[in-house]
Design a protein around this motif. Structure first.
Motif, PDB file in Angstrom:
ATOM      1  N   ALA A 172     -66.252  43.825  20.583  1.00  0.00           N
ATOM      2  CA  ALA A 172     -64.788  43.845  20.561  1.00  0.00           C
ATOM      3  C   ALA A 172     -64.272  44.884  19.561  1.00  0.00           C
ATOM      4  O   ALA A 172     -63.307  45.593  19.838  1.00  0.00           O
ATOM      5  CB  ALA A 172     -64.243  42.462  20.224  1.00  0.00           C
ATOM      6  N   LYS A 173     -64.925  44.969  18.390  1.00  0.00           N
ATOM      7  CA  LYS A 173     -64.485  45.947  17.388  1.00  0.00           C
ATOM      8  C   LYS A 173     -64.689  47.372  17.888  1.00  0.00           C
ATOM      9  O   LYS A 173     -63.858  48.238  17.618  1.00  0.00           O
ATOM     10  CB  LYS A 173     -65.220  45.742  16.063  1.00  0.00           C
ATOM     11  CG  LYS A 173     -64.801  44.475  15.328  1.00  0.00           C
ATOM     12  CD  LYS A 173     -65.315  44.410  13.900  1.00  0.00           C
ATOM     13  CE  LYS A 173     -66.809  44.380  13.793  1.00  0.00           C
ATOM     14  NZ  LYS A 173     -67.285  44.238  12.408  1.00  0.00           N
ATOM     15  N   ALA A 174     -65.767  47.629  18.645  1.00  0.00           N
ATOM     16  CA  ALA A 174     -65.995  48.969  19.193  1.00  0.00           C
ATOM     17  C   ALA A 174     -64.852  49.369  20.121  1.00  0.00           C
ATOM     18  O   ALA A 174     -64.343  50.493  20.061  1.00  0.00           O
ATOM     19  CB  ALA A 174     -67.331  49.017  19.933  1.00  0.00           C
ATOM     20  N   ILE A 175     -64.443  48.451  20.971  1.00  0.00           N
ATOM     21  CA  ILE A 175     -63.338  48.722  21.901  1.00  0.00           C
ATOM     22  C   ILE A 175     -62.022  48.822  21.145  1.00  0.00           C
ATOM     23  O   ILE A 175     -61.218  49.730  21.375  1.00  0.00           O
ATOM     24  CB  ILE A 175     -63.282  47.651  23.015  1.00  0.00           C
ATOM     25  CG1 ILE A 175     -64.500  47.801  23.936  1.00  0.00           C
ATOM     26  CG2 ILE A 175     -61.976  47.742  23.803  1.00  0.00           C
ATOM     27  CD1 ILE A 175     -64.676  46.692  24.951  1.00  0.00           C
ATOM     28  N   GLY A 205     -60.427  56.892  28.419  1.00  0.00           N
ATOM     29  CA  GLY A 205     -60.496  56.482  29.816  1.00  0.00           C
ATOM     30  C   GLY A 205     -61.107  55.102  29.964  1.00  0.00           C
ATOM     31  O   GLY A 205     -61.207  54.330  29.010  1.00  0.00           O
ATOM     32  N   ILE A 206     -61.573  54.799  31.182  1.00  0.00           N
ATOM     33  CA  ILE A 206     -62.136  53.477  31.463  1.00  0.00           C
ATOM     34  C   ILE A 206     -63.345  53.202  30.572  1.00  0.00           C
ATOM     35  O   ILE A 206     -63.586  52.074  30.163  1.00  0.00           O
ATOM     36  CB  ILE A 206     -62.498  53.314  32.969  1.00  0.00           C
ATOM     37  CG1 ILE A 206     -62.926  51.890  33.305  1.00  0.00           C
ATOM     38  CG2 ILE A 206     -63.575  54.297  33.390  1.00  0.00           C
ATOM     39  CD1 ILE A 206     -61.840  50.872  33.284  1.00  0.00           C
ATOM     40  N   GLY A 207     -64.104  54.223  30.220  1.00  0.00           N
ATOM     41  CA  GLY A 207     -65.285  54.043  29.373  1.00  0.00           C
ATOM     42  C   GLY A 207     -64.976  53.502  27.991  1.00  0.00           C
ATOM     43  O   GLY A 207     -65.818  52.851  27.368  1.00  0.00           O
ATOM     44  N   SER A 208     -63.761  53.743  27.503  1.00  0.00           N
ATOM     45  CA  SER A 208     -63.393  53.226  26.179  1.00  0.00           C
ATOM     46  C   SER A 208     -63.033  51.745  26.219  1.00  0.00           C
ATOM     47  O   SER A 208     -62.853  51.128  25.172  1.00  0.00           O
ATOM     48  CB  SER A 208     -62.229  54.035  25.596  1.00  0.00           C
ATOM     49  OG  SER A 208     -61.047  53.800  26.329  1.00  0.00           O
TER      50      SER A 208
END
Length: 194
Positions: free
Chosen positions: A75-78, A143-146
């Protein structure tokens, strides 16, 4: 190729898992730890797939479902790449302290997210549960990857600081390969190296 692009363009869980699950399964076997895929859904992050090692050796399973934005590596990465997640009032009162190592104020969380952006991956060391650590990174910087992250979890005894760094670098390389396999390659690579 056209069918693959159409299938992947919907970004559904099954389409993403067709590409990502085998990579996570290989990593789980190689490292003897659980590897997982998470995705942003609205204003929260959810683990949607876990690959476990088939070695017969014990491992920690992270579970499925929602994760707190402030106390879990995936969650923190996102959140580090989605600042508007933290600008909503929904976060007020939600920085629950799970252990003595949980980040429980906005200023410390902002500093942690800055460090994640600089390092390229997030760590959670006994923030959600004592004795458990994890490492995660997004599949792309935008984008979607993030909005998707891959990660691994193990005990703090196994995921020492040097092992977490190694796993973080491995996950970063995996995310680049997966991003390319999902057709996000060149544009995302340019953003990663910027």
């Amino acid at each position: 190729m056209r069918l693959k692009r159409i299938t992947l363009s919907d970004h559904s869980d099954p389409a993403l898992l067709d590409v990502i699950a085998p990579v996570l399964a290989n990593a789980a076997s190689d490292y003897g730890a659980a590897f997982f895929l998470s995705r942003l859904r609205g204003h929260w992050v959810e683990i949607i797939h876990v690959a476990t090692p088939q070695t017969g050796v014990s491992y920690l399973h992270p579970g499925m479902g929602k994760r707190p934005l402030h106390a879990c590596s995936c969650a923190k990465a996102i959140a580090a790449l989605s600042p508007d997640l933290l600008s909503h009032d929904e976060l007020n009162g939600q920085l629950k302290r799970y252990t003595e190592r949980t980040i429980s104020n906005r200023e410390d969380l902002a500093a942690e997210l800055d460090a994640i952006r600089a390092k390229g991956y997030a760590e959670c060391v006994e923030e959600l549960e004592r004795g458990i650590s994890s490492v995660a990174t997004t599949l792309a910087k935008s984008g979607i990857g993030s909005t998707l992250s891959i990660g691994a979890t193990a005990s703090v005894r196994v995921f020492t600081p040097s092992m977490r760094k190694n796993i973080g670098q491995t996950l970063t390389a995996m995310s680049h390969e997966l991003s390319c396999a999902l057709g996000w390659g060149d544009a995302e690579e340019n953003k990663r190296s910027a």
